[in-house]
Scaffold this active site. Sequence first.
Site, PDB file in Angstrom:
ATOM      1  N   ASP A  52      23.535  43.562  51.083  1.00  0.00           N
ATOM      2  CA  ASP A  52      24.850  44.139  51.323  1.00  0.00           C
ATOM      3  C   ASP A  52      25.046  44.339  52.817  1.00  0.00           C
ATOM      4  O   ASP A  52      24.252  45.010  53.474  1.00  0.00           O
ATOM      5  CB  ASP A  52      24.963  45.484  50.601  1.00  0.00           C
ATOM      6  CG  ASP A  52      26.269  46.194  50.923  1.00  0.00           C
ATOM      7  OD1 ASP A  52      27.289  45.856  50.301  1.00  0.00           O
ATOM      8  OD2 ASP A  52      26.267  47.076  51.811  1.00  0.00           O
ATOM      9  N   TYR A  57      29.654  46.914  59.924  1.00  0.00           N
ATOM     10  CA  TYR A  57      28.264  47.244  60.258  1.00  0.00           C
ATOM     11  C   TYR A  57      27.784  46.501  61.502  1.00  0.00           C
ATOM     12  O   TYR A  57      26.818  46.918  62.138  1.00  0.00           O
ATOM     13  CB  TYR A  57      27.315  46.862  59.113  1.00  0.00           C
ATOM     14  CG  TYR A  57      27.523  47.561  57.807  1.00  0.00           C
ATOM     15  CD1 TYR A  57      28.381  48.654  57.679  1.00  0.00           C
ATOM     16  CD2 TYR A  57      26.865  47.120  56.665  1.00  0.00           C
ATOM     17  CE1 TYR A  57      28.565  49.273  56.458  1.00  0.00           C
ATOM     18  CE2 TYR A  57      27.040  47.740  55.444  1.00  0.00           C
ATOM     19  CZ  TYR A  57      27.900  48.811  55.342  1.00  0.00           C
ATOM     20  OH  TYR A  57      28.072  49.415  54.132  1.00  0.00           O
ATOM     21  N   LYS A  86      32.148  42.742  53.653  1.00  0.00           N
ATOM     22  CA  LYS A  86      33.348  43.549  53.443  1.00  0.00           C
ATOM     23  C   LYS A  86      34.379  43.335  54.551  1.00  0.00           C
ATOM     24  O   LYS A  86      34.025  43.147  55.718  1.00  0.00           O
ATOM     25  CB  LYS A  86      32.984  45.038  53.385  1.00  0.00           C
ATOM     26  CG  LYS A  86      31.859  45.378  52.407  1.00  0.00           C
ATOM     27  CD  LYS A  86      31.506  46.858  52.442  1.00  0.00           C
ATOM     28  CE  LYS A  86      30.212  47.137  51.712  1.00  0.00           C
ATOM     29  NZ  LYS A  86      29.018  46.733  52.482  1.00  0.00           N
ATOM     30  N   HIS A 119      36.635  47.146  52.411  1.00  0.00           N
ATOM     31  CA  HIS A 119      35.665  48.181  52.776  1.00  0.00           C
ATOM     32  C   HIS A 119      36.153  49.594  52.460  1.00  0.00           C
ATOM     33  O   HIS A 119      35.386  50.435  51.983  1.00  0.00           O
ATOM     34  CB  HIS A 119      35.323  48.063  54.267  1.00  0.00           C
ATOM     35  CG  HIS A 119      34.044  48.710  54.645  1.00  0.00           C
ATOM     36  ND1 HIS A 119      33.207  48.214  55.608  1.00  0.00           N
ATOM     37  CD2 HIS A 119      33.430  49.829  54.201  1.00  0.00           C
ATOM     38  CE1 HIS A 119      32.135  48.983  55.723  1.00  0.00           C
ATOM     39  NE2 HIS A 119      32.255  49.987  54.877  1.00  0.00           N
TER      40      HIS A 119
END
Length: 313
Positions: A52, A57, A86, A119
């Site tokens: 993931d 990020y 995402k 997200h």
Amino acid sequence: MVNPDNLRHTRISLNNGSGAMPALGFGTLIPDPVATRNATKAALEAGFRLLDTAERYRTEREVGEAMQEVFREGKIKREDVFVITKLWNTNHRPERVKPAFEASLKKLQLDFVDLYLIHTPYAFQPGDEQDPRDVNGNVIYDQGVTLLDTWRALENLATEGKCKAIGLSDVSLQQTRDIFEAARIKPAVVHVESHPYLPEWDLLNYCKMNSIVLQAFAALGHSSEPKLVEDPVIVAVARRVDKTPAQVLLAWAIQRGTAPLTTSKTPSRIRENFEVSALPDNAVQEISDGIKSRVRFNAVVETGIPGFIPRGK
């Protein structure tokens, strides 16, 4: 009763007919790029088959490099790994969705992803600044686009075959219901914080009724206070079954029908977190009924700002 030897390999079917996803997954929200690459490779070598990541990020490039290194070694194939990324809040406008998605694919060095999530349900001011703020430090939201507008753009990606499944993240039960009822392609996964302090029973029940997978992030509490791994009920069960508190929490999550994520930079801890085996039914019930504390560790559902990501990252 789940076979104890197979719990860590549990797979959950997706509602859109695109196969199944591993229940136990590895999250890559790790600040240091080198640590991200090393941890991702260690997770694959330990047995994890779900990774993931997210545009926000800023780990997609390192995750992609680690995957390609492992694939080149020939022990694991691309089709063996379920990859999630995402769409970030600044790219909610429909015309921005496809370019953002293709940028993620390029960083990951993949031709497709298995699951693409929105997200958060919050749209921020469009642009390259991931954390747009006004002069007073307040987030600048984008009122010109709805969550359904963005969902329609993800449906188009799925129709094109660029992502096998699509879903939502950091949403409430009502937001999940609204999208599910309006969607041409139904959400396959809802990705939310969930653990014994935040079991999300109502959302989980809705997901089960509609064949949606509830993926649980912060399944171990993300090292936040109060520490889940130190909860007396969890510690007592762990001693009784000769497992670590983390292994107990992950087993509980899988056995109640969710798909937990765990993150670590330490290879021994990564291996330990994969060595999950089934708990006795009475232990699962003891955790579900015996823990009364209610704590949310990440306030992202209220603001769209992920609490685990330092500002400026």
